[in-house]
Design a protein around this motif. Sequence first.
Motif, PDB file in Angstrom:
ATOM      1  N   GLN A  68      -4.348   8.760  -6.135  1.00  0.00           N
ATOM      2  CA  GLN A  68      -3.567   9.843  -6.304  1.00  0.00           C
ATOM      3  C   GLN A  68      -2.365   8.075  -7.656  1.00  0.00           C
ATOM      4  O   GLN A  68      -2.461   7.327  -7.433  1.00  0.00           O
ATOM      5  N   THR A  69      -1.680   9.299  -7.522  1.00  0.00           N
ATOM      6  CA  THR A  69      -0.356   8.479  -9.044  1.00  0.00           C
ATOM      7  C   THR A  69       1.125   8.820  -8.587  1.00  0.00           C
ATOM      8  O   THR A  69       1.317   9.735  -8.320  1.00  0.00           O
ATOM      9  N   LEU A  70       1.494   7.446  -8.413  1.00  0.00           N
ATOM     10  CA  LEU A  70       2.811   8.133  -7.601  1.00  0.00           C
ATOM     11  C   LEU A  70       3.649   8.632  -8.879  1.00  0.00           C
ATOM     12  O   LEU A  70       3.753   8.286 -10.638  1.00  0.00           O
ATOM     13  N   PHE A  79       2.352   3.253 -10.857  1.00  0.00           N
ATOM     14  CA  PHE A  79       2.107   3.122 -10.062  1.00  0.00           C
ATOM     15  C   PHE A  79       0.329   4.186  -9.336  1.00  0.00           C
ATOM     16  O   PHE A  79       1.132   5.263  -9.502  1.00  0.00           O
ATOM     17  N   GLN A  80      -0.494   3.604  -9.336  1.00  0.00           N
ATOM     18  CA  GLN A  80      -2.566   4.689  -9.005  1.00  0.00           C
ATOM     19  C   GLN A  80      -3.207   3.802  -8.191  1.00  0.00           C
ATOM     20  O   GLN A  80      -2.837   2.327  -8.678  1.00  0.00           O
ATOM     21  N   ILE A 163       0.669   0.031   1.805  1.00  0.00           N
ATOM     22  CA  ILE A 163       0.654   0.696   0.758  1.00  0.00           C
ATOM     23  C   ILE A 163       0.868   2.320   1.351  1.00  0.00           C
ATOM     24  O   ILE A 163       1.221   3.071   0.651  1.00  0.00           O
ATOM     25  N   CYS A 164       0.432   2.470   2.206  1.00  0.00           N
ATOM     26  CA  CYS A 164      -0.305   3.791   2.625  1.00  0.00           C
ATOM     27  C   CYS A 164       1.691   4.892   3.097  1.00  0.00           C
ATOM     28  O   CYS A 164       1.565   5.882   2.997  1.00  0.00           O
ATOM     29  N   GLN A 165       3.054   3.838   3.107  1.00  0.00           N
ATOM     30  CA  GLN A 165       4.162   5.006   3.230  1.00  0.00           C
ATOM     31  C   GLN A 165       3.936   5.208   1.919  1.00  0.00           C
ATOM     32  O   GLN A 165       4.932   5.868   1.166  1.00  0.00           O
ATOM     33  N   GLN A 166       3.440   4.369   0.309  1.00  0.00           N
ATOM     34  CA  GLN A 166       3.919   4.980  -1.172  1.00  0.00           C
ATOM     35  C   GLN A 166       2.505   5.825  -1.213  1.00  0.00           C
ATOM     36  O   GLN A 166       2.741   6.876  -2.066  1.00  0.00           O
ATOM     37  N   PHE A 167       1.770   5.340  -0.694  1.00  0.00           N
ATOM     38  CA  PHE A 167       0.396   6.376  -1.163  1.00  0.00           C
ATOM     39  C   PHE A 167      -0.023   6.947  -0.304  1.00  0.00           C
ATOM     40  O   PHE A 167      -1.162   6.576   0.521  1.00  0.00           O
TER      41      PHE A 167
END
Length: 202
Positions: A68-70, A79-80, A163-167
């Motif tokens: 996943q890439t933000l 951010f990846q 990091i799961c909140q973002q990814f």
Amino acid sequence: MEKSESAKIDIPESSRERKGKAPLLGSPVQYARKGGYKRGVAIFDLILRVSAAAAALGATVGMGTAEQTLPFFTQFFQFQASYDDLPTFSFFVIGMAIVCAYLVLSIPFSVVCIARPLAIAPRLLLIILDTVALTLATSAAGASAAIVYLAHNGNSGANWLAICQQFGDFCQKTSGSVVASFAAVVLLIFLVLLSALALRKH
């Protein structure tokens, strides 16, 4: 001379053969029941083996495609998150791919056990290799489960952030892969138990 011939009793040859061979060979009915029982175990073994291979394949593909890439990034940095960023996830993909390949290659041996339910050699080979595959799958699943837990919850003591909140998509794929790997582990445990059950009366 005639009296001695008339007093002679003929014993049927089939009776003599039955008396001599029955204690050694056993009843054909018992062998039929034993073979039918072990054939049923072998059929169940084949079903579990295919299911375990499917679970291992799903775990491998799910983790191998976890990336996943933000949408926001700077000029010099984006951010990846990818599975190969973590050695544990790389080990997971390799380990589960090996387990999946083994389970697929072991299907012909399981078919041989159905055709010859009283054969010892293929069943003994399967229980040894199933135990090795179970060990590999358990180590890969357990190590990856720890990383997934840290990704979801972090660790304040080690200053590791969740990091799961973002990814979110990345974590969803990795979590699903770990669940599928534990399903494969459970099925492998049943395969080992079935092989032990099939060998118990030999």
